[in-house]
Write an enzyme that holds these catalytic residues in place. Structure first.
Site: not given
Length: 297
Positions: A40, A68, A82, A181
């Site tokens: 993203d 991550y 988010d 997310r």
């Protein structure tokens, strides 16, 4: 002539994955560029980019597991799960009474292992040919189907208590297709205070690490991995003779060689260190699943 290769890019915030592809096209002077696994605009970190014939390898890289590091803000729910979305719910002060260290740890444990996860409605998943996020931006209500994913590590690295919120810095190892997310959303929901991501960085894709990546302003002349080097990181490398390499390129099977493979697929590499392609088992034989374009030597 542009050589095929795999480029590791450290994507900055604010750019789409397509923006990185466009800049790579300009830097390398070719239209044939693709990437393995969208990030993203808010997210930073490792984007694996294929150039020329190496784009054929991306299908074997995209399914690799990933790491991550992220920041989850508990206490606020946003429309996008988010920080790019508007805050739609702020947890009232009385909602925090039961949010203990133990309950946070229990919530994280419940989201670790093999889990069923509903992707965020603003994900890149296609619904009837259109990206879910495009449908949401057009005002449509999108509810995506749950999917099975594996979260093999979900650890808290640091905690910061703020005014009506708690920020958790976390590290997550997960299977391809896992939405961080959604982990933030589901952790906050389970605690009754809501949650969303305020930061996300991908540090690893399979055996590719962001420490080896170049910045977006260093694409010109950036080093790339050869197709053979990249393939050997995601598949079993398999040495093949010149004769076998020629047969594979002509669509012929390699009789009785299936036993050489540990798994279902392998990267066939000739004696010059050139990737011939990806081979698969077919009974007792090996056959080509993907052939690389031949490059003049």
């Amino acid at each position: 002539m542009v050589s095929p290769g795999i480029l590791l890019v450290d994507k900055p915030a604010g750019l789409t994955s397509h923006d990185v592809v466009a800049r790579t096209r300009r830097a390398f002077g070719t239209r044939k560029v693709g990437h393995a696994g969208t990030l993203d605009p808010m997210a930073t970190g490792l984007l694996v980019v294929g150039i020329e014939g190496a784009t054929r390898l991306l299908t074997y890289i995209v399914g690799a597991d990933k790491t991550y590091v992220a920041t989850i803000r508990l206490g606020q729910t946003t429309g996008t799960d988010d920080a790019d979305g508007e805050i739609i719910v702020q947890a009232p002060s009385d909602a925090w009474a039961d949010v203990t260290e133990e309950r946070i740890a229990d919530g994280i444990r419940s989201l670790t292992g093999r889990i069923s996860q509903v992707p965020s409605s603003v994900s890149a998943i296609k619904v009837d040919g259109r990206r879910a996020y495009d449908r949401v931006r057009a005002g449509e209500e999108v509810v995506l189907a749950a999917r099975e994913v594996t979260v093999s590590r979900f650890d808290v690295l640091a905690r910061r208590d703020g005014e009506g919120v708690i920020d958790l810095d976390v590290i997550v190892d997960c299977s391809s297709g896992t939405y961080i997310r959604s982990l933030a959303r589901d952790l906050g929901s389970g605690l009754g205070v809501g949650g969303h991501l305020t930061a996300l960085r991908r540090t690893r894709v399979g055996d590719f690490d962001v420490a080896d990546a170049v910045g977006i302003d260093a694409l010109e002349g950036a080093p790339t991995l050869t197709p053979a080097q990249a393939a050997a990181r995601v598949l079993q490398p398999l040495d093949v003779s010149a004769e076998d390499a020629r047969d594979l390129r002509h669509g012929k099977r390699l009789p009785g060689q299936a036993s050489r493979l540990d798994g279902a697929l392998a990267a066939a590499i000739d004696h010059d260190g050139v990737l011939v392609g990806v081979v698969e088992k077919r009974g007792a034989d090996l056959k080509s699943a993907m052939n690389m374009p031949e490059v003049a030597r």
